[in-house]
Scaffold this motif. Structure first.
Motif: not given
Length: 245
Positions: A151-160, A190-194
């Motif tokens: 879930d690390s990427a999903n948490k990073s996405a939540a912060l961003l 878009a966020l996944s690409k970033q």
């Protein structure tokens, strides 16, 4: 990466230089060398390497060249041809990546930190940096990635994607293990690409774990610190410790 006036097409390299290139080195440019030698600056596994072609064009020496006084004649051309352009390019790429600011925008020192929301050592470094950040001496730019847990990427996405990413990151890191940060259920394309671009940049910089800290030294050469630094290393990265009021 090329430097105008210093590089040639690969097929024009002499055969010994092409042999080094075939082993994975990237030839950046040429420089003058003594006694009929011809110097070539190369990049191999993220490090600058000097190659010296013999006058007959049939052999190449790899490594540092010293003069009669023991002075290294290799570092100056490597610095000019390899490290300075590489530092500028990578610094520019980090500037253009997706990051969360931590500290004043006019801070005299900038550090880029590849961070994972599930990384305890990222939290440790965030805490270590507070005196410099709060004194306005350093701004941390957290380049968010997701590599530690599912879930690390999903948490990073939540912060961003938070209304105030800086505040959200501060709340998350300040809470430590007690953080209530929820992973984003589904990451927009878009966020996944970033996030993917951030991870690719991390790999291009030769970093494989978080926190990966990048900064410019006094010579404007890019330096890396892998992991939360020891207390005795902090000042070399952050500058003199601010005096507490």
């Amino acid at each position: 990466m090329t430097l105008p006036g210093t590089t040639l097409w690969a097929e024009t390299w002499p055969q010994p230089i092409q042999a080094i290139e075939a082993r994975g080195a990237k030839i950046i440019g040429t420089f003058d060398a003594p006694d009929g030698l011809k110097g070539y600056a190369a990049l191999y596994q993220g490090q600058g390497v000097a190659l010296y072609l013999t006058p007959d064009g049939k052999h190449v020496l790899v490594g540092n060249l010293l003069d009669a006084k023991g002075e290294d004649l290799t570092q100056a051309p490597l610095q000019a041809l390899v490290y300075e352009p590489m530092s500028k390019e990578m610094w520019s790429r980090m500037q253009g990546s997706t990051w969360i600011a931590d500290g004043r925008a006019d801070a005299p020192r900038i550090l880029y930190v590849f961070s994972d929301p599930n990384c305890p050592y990222c939290t440790m470094f965030w805490q270590q940096a507070r005196p410099w950040v709060e004194a306005g001496k350093v701004q941390l730019r957290h380049i968010m990635v997701g590599i530690i847990r599912a879930d690390s990427a999903n948490k990073s996405a939540a912060l961003l994607s938070a209304k105030d990413p800086s505040a959200a990151l501060s709340e998350h890191e300040r809470a430590g293990k007690a953080s209530t940060l929820k992973p984003m259920p589904s990451i927009p394309a878009a966020l996944s690409k970033q996030l993917a671009d951030n991870l690719a940049l991390m790999g291009d910089l030769g970093a494989h774990a978080t926190p990966a800290i990048f900064y410019l030294d006094a010579d404007q050469r890019l330096q890396q610190q892998q992991g939360a630094p020891r207390a005795d290393v902090l000042e070399s990265i952050m500058g003199p410790r601010p005096v507490q009021p």
